[in-house]
Design a protein around this motif. Structure first.
Motif: not given
Length: 533
Positions: A332-345
């Motif tokens: 596995y590899v994980t990041i977060t996005d930069n979504s408006d409102g709430r970011i996502n794991l």
């Protein structure tokens, strides 16, 4: 993650002619505050270990994010809150400044990167006393001069160049400087007992990386300026390098051969992570896996586009993920996005030949319109720990402390890989620190503040329980702006001391009665190579 040495320090008060004192002067705390909130706790060790990179120093000692996996986990202990001791070093004199990135040599001495507005340098410090043993000046970065001519310190805040260096298996610092060179630097002690740094290798990458940058001899350049962001070795010994404008390359340290490619119209502002199966990085558009071909040239394995949102958020470097990729286990590899409102794991499968949907989970985190992180996640086993940085800008620019919303979450990957689950969420505030996990005691370390009656903030090292998320204690670092960590990491030393780079310099915290050690913890080969499940 935000490169914390980017010390957007005020443009005034940094150019004094004083030299850095070898015996440290402590940071001045501007008020009184409760020394310990909560109580001392007991260790609850975790099982497992992170695979070692054969070309890096021991896990926990070699890199800003602790190891090649960027797990932000340290195999050794951290403070338990028992009669906490605190020492600090005032770095306000030129050429000291903030010392945000900390690594350790084989005897536990600190090898740190320090900076003020005008200069960057490596320093060798004694554990806990923070006595200066040696220094090694580095070239000033172009963003320094750009900030001066534009009177815009954000030029410094948005510059991650040189932040991601490492200590190799032979105790040498490998770092990219502001002149597009990769240097290998060793520290030695002479017969009189004096320490010094010495350059042992220097590779010029300027024919691969444009460097028409702002400098005193060229205030208004016409060409491209693309500073090297960081370096990291793969498991075959190639030194990988990345730049802000999306260049990716390798250096063969045995032959000096340099290879490189460029991502079209993409930026890279975070570090790399490396495992035996490849090199992982995130641009402001997509998550990548790379490997080198037989000639050392980077070859893209897979690419996964994520939601980069509609703009740059408060305190963020650019419009994109704020997290260095964190590797977990072998899959596995994980990041977060930069979504408006709430970011996502986001959690992806790493296997190159995986034929299905690579995305295991996309989980919204933190509160709506108050969700952002510009720091790497902690990764351990199947668990991921994230902090919320929404509302924080920098130590000198922050005015509204109520805007710092807070939030820390632990999310676990399901064993059947059908998704991810939120295990716990804390409302504690950790505005800008790179948090760390002590595997030896099962505590997660963050950096928080408590407003005081006089309007100042008291700053605390904060420990949360890995299993439950409960706050165990908060140990006072100091009161006032000088103790704001301003995007620096917490780093856990082999002797259990926690170091925090602050706006004014560097702070060390440890339990009374725990002695400094000369040797880092040693792990058997089986332990070192075992992957937690």
């Amino acid at each position: 993650m935000r490169a914390p040495l980017l010390l957007a320090l005020p443009l005034l008060g940094l150019l004094s002619a004083c030299s850095e004192p070898y015996d440290p002067q402590p940071l001045a705390s501007t008020g009184n505050a409760t020394a310990l909130i909560g109580s001392a706790t007991v260790p609850r060790p975790l099982s497992g270990a992170i695979p070692a990179n054969p070309f890096m120093a021991s896990n926990g000692s070699s890199y800003m994010h602790a190891d090649g996996y960027s797990s932000d986990s340290h195999p050794g202990p951290g403070p338990l809150g028992g009669d906490m001791q605190v020492s600090s070093r005032d770095g306000s004199r030129k050429p000291g400044g903030m010392c945000p990135i900390h690594t350790f040599d084989q005897q536990g001495r600190l090898v740190v990167l320090c900076a003020n507005l005008m200069q960057f340098e490596l320093q060798l410090l004694e554990p806990r006393t923070l006595k200066l043993l040696a220094r090694y000046p580095l070239p000033p970065r172009p963003s320094t001069f750009h900030a001066l001519i534009t009177l815009d310190p954000d030029k410094i805040m948005a510059d991650t160049s040189g932040a991601y260096f490492y200590v190799d298996e032979q105790n040498r610092v490998v770092i990219a400087d502001a002149e597009q060179h990769i240097q290998r630097v060793v520290h030695r002690q002479d017969q009189s007992g004096a320490w010094s740094f010495e350059e042992v290798d220097n590779w010029d990458l300027s024919d691969k990386v444009p460097h028409d940058c702002v400098r005193p001899t060229s205030w208004f350049p016409k060409g491209e300026c693309d500073p090297i962001t960081g370096v990291m070795p793969d498991h075959q010994g190639l030194i990988w390098w990345i730049t802000r404008r999306g260049r990716i390359g390798t250096l063969n340290p045995n032959t000096g051969k340099v290879q490189g490619i460029q991502l079209a119209n993409e930026e890279i502002q975070n570090g790399m992570s490396v495992a035996a199966d490849g090199v992982y990085l995130v641009s402001d558009h997509a998550m990548y896996r790379f490997a080198a071909d037989a000639d050392g040239k980077p070859v893209q394995g897979w690419r996964e586009v994520y939601d980069r949102g509609t703009g740059r958020k408060v305190g963020a470097i650019n419009q994109g993920s704020g997290t260095t990729p964190t590797l977990l286990g072998e899959r596995y590899v994980t990041i977060t996005d930069n979504s408006d409102g709430r970011i996502n794991l986001l959690v992806y499968r790493r296997e190159q030949d995986y034929a299905g949907n690579r995305l295991i989970c996309k989980l919204p985190v933190f509160d709506n319109n108050a969700s952002a992180t510009d720091n790497s996640a902690i990764g351990w086993g199947r668990s991921i720990i994230l902090e919320n940085n929404a509302g924080y800008t920098s130590a000198f620019a922050q005015k509204d402390w109520q805007a710092v919303h807070g939030g820390i979450s632990r999310i676990d990957i399901r064993t059947d890989e059908s998704g991810c689950d939120r295990v716990w969420e804390s409302k504690e505030r950790s505005p800008s620190v790179v948090p760390k996990l002590s595997v030896s005691n099962g505590l997660l370390y963050f950096y928080t503040f408590e407003p005081q009656p006089d309007g100042e903030n008291a700053w605390y090292l904060m420990a949360l329980d890995f299993d439950s998320g409960q706050t165990r204690f908060k140990a006072l670092s100091g009161v006032g702006q000088a103790f704001d960590n301003n995007w620096s990491p917490i780093t856990l030393a082999p002797d259990g001391t926690a170091y925090v780079g602050t706006f004014g310099g560097l702070v060390a915290l440890w339990d009374k009665g725990v002695n400094a050690v000369n040797e880092p913890p040693r792990f058997s080969e089986k332990q070192t190579n075992r992957v937690p499940e």
